[in-house]
Enzyme design. Structure first.
Site, mmCIF file in Angstrom:
data_model
loop_
_atom_site.group_PDB
_atom_site.id
_atom_site.type_symbol
_atom_site.label_atom_id
_atom_site.label_comp_id
_atom_site.label_asym_id
_atom_site.label_seq_id
_atom_site.Cartn_x
_atom_site.Cartn_y
_atom_site.Cartn_z
ATOM 1 N N SER A 213 -18.084 -44.352 -42.451
ATOM 2 C CA SER A 213 -17.537 -45.608 -42.964
ATOM 3 C C SER A 213 -17.388 -45.540 -44.474
ATOM 4 O O SER A 213 -18.202 -44.932 -45.163
ATOM 5 C CB SER A 213 -18.434 -46.792 -42.614
ATOM 6 O OG SER A 213 -17.876 -47.980 -43.175
ATOM 7 N N LYS B 229 -21.609 -47.448 -35.308
ATOM 8 C CA LYS B 229 -20.415 -47.630 -36.152
ATOM 9 C C LYS B 229 -19.495 -48.683 -35.536
ATOM 10 O O LYS B 229 -18.877 -49.489 -36.264
ATOM 11 C CB LYS B 229 -19.678 -46.295 -36.311
ATOM 12 C CG LYS B 229 -18.299 -46.415 -36.989
ATOM 13 C CD LYS B 229 -18.406 -46.997 -38.396
ATOM 14 C CE LYS B 229 -17.196 -46.832 -39.284
ATOM 15 N NZ LYS B 229 -15.938 -47.332 -38.843
ATOM 16 N N HIS C 291 -20.895 -51.881 -36.464
ATOM 17 C CA HIS C 291 -20.574 -52.055 -37.893
ATOM 18 C C HIS C 291 -19.176 -52.662 -38.021
ATOM 19 O O HIS C 291 -18.947 -53.611 -38.765
ATOM 20 C CB HIS C 291 -20.656 -50.703 -38.612
ATOM 21 C CG HIS C 291 -20.004 -50.657 -39.966
ATOM 22 N ND1 HIS C 291 -18.629 -50.603 -40.121
ATOM 23 C CD2 HIS C 291 -20.512 -50.679 -41.214
ATOM 24 C CE1 HIS C 291 -18.332 -50.593 -41.410
ATOM 25 N NE2 HIS C 291 -19.455 -50.629 -42.105
ATOM 26 N N ASN C 292 -18.240 -52.127 -37.263
ATOM 27 C CA ASN C 292 -16.864 -52.621 -37.351
ATOM 28 C C ASN C 292 -16.714 -54.021 -36.765
ATOM 29 O O ASN C 292 -15.929 -54.819 -37.267
ATOM 30 C CB ASN C 292 -15.902 -51.647 -36.664
ATOM 31 C CG ASN C 292 -15.579 -50.470 -37.565
ATOM 32 O OD1 ASN C 292 -16.395 -50.089 -38.398
ATOM 33 N ND2 ASN C 292 -14.414 -49.901 -37.418
ATOM 34 N N GLU D 226 -17.828 -56.072 -39.383
ATOM 35 C CA GLU D 226 -16.776 -56.018 -40.421
ATOM 36 C C GLU D 226 -15.659 -57.032 -40.103
ATOM 37 O O GLU D 226 -15.209 -57.773 -40.977
ATOM 38 C CB GLU D 226 -16.236 -54.588 -40.473
ATOM 39 C CG GLU D 226 -15.050 -54.351 -41.384
ATOM 40 C CD GLU D 226 -14.552 -52.899 -41.254
ATOM 41 O OE1 GLU D 226 -15.333 -51.963 -41.515
ATOM 42 O OE2 GLU D 226 -13.378 -52.700 -40.865
HETATM 43 C C1 6PG Z 1 -14.803 -48.190 -42.201
HETATM 44 C C2 6PG Z 1 -13.714 -48.972 -41.537
HETATM 45 C C3 6PG Z 1 -12.711 -48.063 -40.980
HETATM 46 C C4 6PG Z 1 -11.409 -48.761 -40.692
HETATM 47 C C5 6PG Z 1 -11.323 -49.229 -39.298
HETATM 48 C C6 6PG Z 1 -11.034 -50.676 -39.059
HETATM 49 O O1 6PG Z 1 -15.938 -48.443 -41.850
HETATM 50 O O2 6PG Z 1 -14.495 -47.371 -43.064
HETATM 51 O O3 6PG Z 1 -14.232 -49.767 -40.530
HETATM 52 O O4 6PG Z 1 -13.291 -47.391 -39.916
HETATM 53 O O5 6PG Z 1 -11.049 -49.659 -41.618
HETATM 54 O O6 6PG Z 1 -10.319 -48.428 -38.839
HETATM 55 O O7 6PG Z 1 -9.750 -50.787 -38.649
HETATM 56 P P1 6PG Z 1 -8.993 -51.958 -37.957
HETATM 57 O O8 6PG Z 1 -9.152 -53.162 -38.824
HETATM 58 O O9 6PG Z 1 -7.604 -51.423 -37.972
HETATM 59 O O10 6PG Z 1 -9.515 -52.118 -36.584
#
Ligand code: 6PG
Length: 507
Positions: free
Chosen positions: A140, A211, A214-215, A218
């Protein structure tokens, strides 16, 4: 250039943005890299950058290009370590097969550094056992993170970790004891002190799972920030630049985070051609590659309430209905009833709403991982997970230090909301979240993740929920039975709801 007898410590398959950046990062830390890509231009690009960045005291190239996998494998020290930075899905399996056909051996380690689905990593680890050691490491931090210090989330065979650990610890982001990241964005000037933002997370798909969560977080974090912006803009009529400045001040307090920092910057950008705020020139239709959706699906499959994360996925989906929204905008009119507005009070409410909702979103993320470790036989150290997210990654934020402390003090903490700091914060600031939700409802501003955060907080702290009525409904139409408050857990009851002779009211 390296001559053919010299050994490389690590091989790379895929030299796109992430592969190139990570390869250069490894080179900066004294590792020799052999790189392969189907696109010759990408190989030449990484070689040219390496040469340009190489300091004069180093005479040899630190990265060599290989035009085939057969050419690359003999150049690697054994056991060979090969990093894949190819698109998630089929390409990973294709490259593994090609590596096996090119002479890879059972002890060699193949590290998938893409955003692969954890179930694929579990499958691959078992499918390739005995042929090669398949290891997952999620990265990430985007391009800059990969180049100067990402957060790395490794999972796979514990023996392989011994080979990877020194490299991963060297190249990952570093943080001080207080959780602040030690930044160096200068090629060749690596950070050597501080705690590395990587740790072994467990076997097979553990790293890719962490991860993915994590997303999911995010997605929620980004959506909540967008909702805070939307409220300030719509309620107060502030320009993006003014809101950017507000975010800048927020970034100095408990909301301090990479995402708030970049938001403040984005909002103060103007468009080259029109001179309008750049954010206003960007189509309001959000993309997604799928990791947030996977998090939501995984939570749903395990029965973990993760509404904020799911709402954030849905909010992106709703945003893409551009034409329908345009049509509906003139047909479906909100009946609003907004009273007088005190700007200062609104800003403070939205700020507190953002912090409270953010806490709830992270709580959901950790709940998902708690359930997943049982489901997949992993044993997560949640304090360590919070620690490796303090630097390098997209959700890096000051309050991850508080999360790390909460789990260090109580490793089996049932829910982050129950930790003293977070319970006190929610007691203190929840009024802001309630206020923001009321203002949004009264003025017809969509803030699904704020609503969901408040519902989660209120649901989680409720001793009594109307699920008793729900159980009665299920029993009524489907004889699904129910448990009684005055009987032993697990004992099932069924009522003949439609019988004529109903019991009399006694109490
Ligand atoms: C990271 C990000 C990275 C990327 C993802 C999210 O941790 O560096 O999460 O993995 O930005 O691809 O992408 P989307 O918003 O396109 O789902």
């Amino acid at each position: 250039m390296l001559n053919s007898h010299q050994s490389c410590n690590i091989g790379f398959v895929g030299l796109g943005v992430m592969g190139k950046s990570l390869a250069l990062n490894l080179a900066d830390h004294g590792y020799k890299v052999a790189g392969f890509d189907l696109d010759e231009n990408k190989i030449n690009d990484v070689l040219a950058t390496e040469e340009k960045e190489r300091c004069s005291s180093i005479s040899e190239a630190r990265i060599i290009g290989c035009s085939t996998l057969e050419e690359m494998l003999p150049k690697l020290t054994t056991p060979r370590v090969i990093v894949l930075l190819v698109p998630a899905g089929k390409p990973v399996d294709i490259v593994c097969e090609q590596l096996l056909n090119s002479g890879l051996e059972a002890n060699d380690i193949v590290v998938d550094c893409g955003n692969s689905q954890w179930t694929d990593t579990i499958r691959r680890e078992s499918e390739y056992r005995g042929k090669l050691k398949f290891f997952g490491t999620a990265v990430s931090g985007g391009e800059v993170g990969a180049r100067f210090g990402p957060s790395l989330m490794p999972g796979g065979d514990a023996d392989s970790w011994k080979y990877l650990q020194p490299m991963w610890e060297a190249v990952s982001a570093k943080v001080n004891k207080d959780g602040t990241q030690i930044i160096s964005n200068i090629p060749g000037k690596q950070v050597t002190e501080g705690e590395p933002c990587t740790t072994y997370l467990g076997p097979n798909g553990a790293g890719h799972y962490v991860k993915m969560v994590h997303n999911g977080i995010e997605y929620a974090d980004m959506q909540l920030i967008c909702e805070a912006y939307h409220l300030l803009r719509s309620l107060l009529g502030y320009e993006p630049e003014e809101i950017g400045k507000i975010f800048e001040t927020w970034n100095e307090g408990e909301l301090n985070s990479y995402l708030v920092e970049i938001t403040a910057d984005i909002l103060q950008h103007y468009d080259n051609t029109t001179g309008a705020p750049l954010v206003d020139m960007i189509l309001d239709s959000a993309g997604q590659k799928g990791t947030g959706r996977w998090t939501s699906i995984s939570a749903t499959q395990m029965g973990v309430p993760a509404g904020i994360i799911s709402e954030s996925v849905y909010a992106r989906a709703l945003s893409t209905l551009t034409e329908e929204r345009e049509k509906a905008a003139s047909l479906l009119v909100a009946e609003t009833e907004l009273g007088e507005i005190d700007s200062e009070a609104v800003i403070e409410s939205v700020r507190n709403a953002l912090y409270c909702a953010k806490i709830c979103a992270y709580a959901q993320g950790f709940q998902i991982m708690r359930a997943a470790q049982k489901e997949y036989n992993w044993s997560f150290n949640f304090s360590d997970i919070a620690k490796i997210w303090r630097g390098g990654c997209i959700i890096r934020a000051s309050f991850l230090q508080k999360i790390a402390t909460a789990f260090t003090e109580k490793p089996d903490l049932e829910n982050l909301l129950l930790a003293d700091y977070f319970a006190d914060t929610l007691a203190d600031k929840q009024k802001g979240l309630r206020q923001a939700v009321v203002l949004a409802a009264q003025s017809g501003i969509p803030t699904p993740s704020f609503f969901s955060a408040l519902a989660y907080f209120d649901g989680y702290r409720s001793e009594i929920l109307p699920a008793n009525l729900l159980q009665a409904q299920r029993d009524y139409f489907g004889a699904h039975s129910y448990e009684r408050v005055d009987a032993e857990a697990g004992q099932k009851f069924h009522t003949l709801w439609q019988e004529k002779n109903r019991p009399e009211k006694k109490l």
